[in-house]
Design an enzyme around this catalytic site. Structure first.
Site, PDB file in Angstrom:
ATOM      1  N   ASP A 169      -2.717 -10.476  -2.345  1.00  0.00           N
ATOM      2  CA  ASP A 169      -3.377 -10.111  -1.438  1.00  0.00           C
ATOM      3  C   ASP A 169      -4.645  -9.845  -1.064  1.00  0.00           C
ATOM      4  O   ASP A 169      -5.710  -9.815  -2.150  1.00  0.00           O
ATOM      5  CB  ASP A 169      -2.946  -8.594  -1.268  1.00  0.00           C
ATOM      6  CG  ASP A 169      -3.038  -8.865   0.370  1.00  0.00           C
ATOM      7  OD1 ASP A 169      -2.097  -8.391   1.820  1.00  0.00           O
ATOM      8  OD2 ASP A 169      -4.075  -7.629   1.036  1.00  0.00           O
ATOM      9  N   HIS A 223      -6.579  -7.359   0.021  1.00  0.00           N
ATOM     10  CA  HIS A 223      -6.424  -6.035  -0.670  1.00  0.00           C
ATOM     11  C   HIS A 223      -5.203  -5.380  -2.259  1.00  0.00           C
ATOM     12  O   HIS A 223      -4.486  -5.890  -1.829  1.00  0.00           O
ATOM     13  CB  HIS A 223      -5.986  -4.927   0.610  1.00  0.00           C
ATOM     14  CG  HIS A 223      -6.886  -4.950   1.526  1.00  0.00           C
ATOM     15  ND1 HIS A 223      -6.020  -6.159   2.613  1.00  0.00           N
ATOM     16  CD2 HIS A 223      -7.715  -4.608   2.482  1.00  0.00           C
ATOM     17  CE1 HIS A 223      -6.504  -5.985   3.705  1.00  0.00           C
ATOM     18  NE2 HIS A 223      -8.088  -5.363   3.390  1.00  0.00           N
ATOM     19  N   HIS A 276       0.523  -1.433   0.066  1.00  0.00           N
ATOM     20  CA  HIS A 276      -0.210  -0.391  -0.059  1.00  0.00           C
ATOM     21  C   HIS A 276       1.050   1.000  -0.343  1.00  0.00           C
ATOM     22  O   HIS A 276       0.569   2.433  -0.744  1.00  0.00           O
ATOM     23  CB  HIS A 276      -0.751   0.164   1.175  1.00  0.00           C
ATOM     24  CG  HIS A 276      -1.733  -1.210   1.807  1.00  0.00           C
ATOM     25  ND1 HIS A 276      -2.697  -1.225   0.061  1.00  0.00           N
ATOM     26  CD2 HIS A 276      -2.706  -1.703   1.547  1.00  0.00           C
ATOM     27  CE1 HIS A 276      -3.884  -2.273   0.579  1.00  0.00           C
ATOM     28  NE2 HIS A 276      -3.533  -2.265   1.735  1.00  0.00           N
TER      29      HIS A 276
END
Length: 307
Positions: A163, A165, A126
């Site tokens: 993942d 996300h 991220h």
């Protein structure tokens, strides 16, 4: 040759609080499962070095590097956002996490190992070039991929992100870069609410609805990822290995199990054997149910090492 396993005790010093799911116990759970599965003696352990600022700067702005360094507190915790905090050991842990991915890249390209897994934290996918977010400070896999391109002179690398996300930081680093093919699946709509609308030709994003199970993921990977990877012919593959799409993980709402991670890893390994001399570097991202995380990492490492 064997599979390298990179980690460091400093990665346990990053502590965002007893309430936080991204906790030091994650790495301890992985170690416990490696021992319980009796594969801990079949992998080659390496201590992760510290990444240099030069390593970080291949992906991140100097302002971001300085911000992370200066935000690290001498006592207590410092908040970057409501989900991302730093403790006194966080900066060193982040340097170890990025350094593991870089060192693993060097070792795999040198032929010391066929492939490698980095059991490190904080995670990275991220982290954008100029922003820390989503538990991530520096983007470990992006740093490793850029290292392979710019230091070792590779011309094409693939990044696989599985993942729950979306890896918004990795996408931000490489969107539109013809040297990189990024293939990902992720629950959508879901944090960080990105990835579904990127039309860059080098992004193969597979948004998946909540409650998607492993067979649907396998079908999508078979239809969408594998043909693009074979067409691209990567010279090395990097994996953002998140295990929070597991059905037991409360931070997501997908339905994968250990066998699905084995299957995914086997497909990645087969592509690497066809095009990349078997070269893979994988680094831990999410996975917050400790038992499911440990079991899933064992499945992943077993498939990497073919044991």
């Amino acid at each position: 040759m064997a599979t390298g396993f990179y980690s460091h005790p400093d990665c346990l010093l990053h502590d965002m609080g007893p309430w936080h799911p991204e906790c030091p116990a994650r790495l301890q759970a992985i170690e416990d499962q490696l021992i319980a599965s009796r594969i801990d003696t079949l992998i080659e352990r390496e201590e992760a070095p510290l990444a240099s600022e030069e390593d970080l700067a291949r992906v991140h702005t100097q302002a971001h590097i300085d911000f992370v360094k200066e935000t690290a507190p001498s006592v207590g915790r410092a908040e970057i956002d409501p989900d991302t905090l730093m403790s006194p050991g966080s900066y060193h842990a982040a340097l170890r996490a990025a350094g593991a991915a870089v060192a693993a890249t060097d070792a795999v390209i040198a032929g010391t190992y066929d492939n490698a897994f980095c059991s490190v934290r904080p995670p990275g996918h991220h982290a954008e070039p100029a922003r820390a977010m989503g538990f991530c400070l520096f983007n470990n896999i992006a740093i490793a991929a850029r290292h392979a391109l710019e230091v070792h002179g590779l011309e094409r690398v693939a990044i696989i992100d599985f993942d729950v996300h979306h890896g918004n930081g990795t996408e931000a680093a490489f969107s539109g870069d013809p040297r990189v093919l990024m293939c990902s699946f992720f629950q959508h709509p879901f944090y960080p609410y990105s990835g579904a609308d990127n039309h860059a030709s080098n992004m193969v994003n597979l948004p998946m609805p909540a409650r998607t199970k492993g067979m649907a993921v396998r079908e999508a990977v078979d239809l969408m990822w594998l043909p693009r990877l074979d067409e691209f012919k990567p010279q090395m593959i990097f994996v953002s290995a998140g295990f929070d799409a597991h059905r037991e993980d409360d931070l997501g709402n997908m339905g994968l199990v250990e066998d699905d991670y084995t299957w995914l890893t086997e497909q990645i390994r087969a592509v690497a054997k066809r095009h990349a001399k078997g070269r893979i570097v994988s680094s831990l991202e999410g996975g917050y149910n400790l038992s499911a995380l440990g079991r899933s990492v064992v499945a992943h490492v077993r498939a990497l090492a073919e044991i």
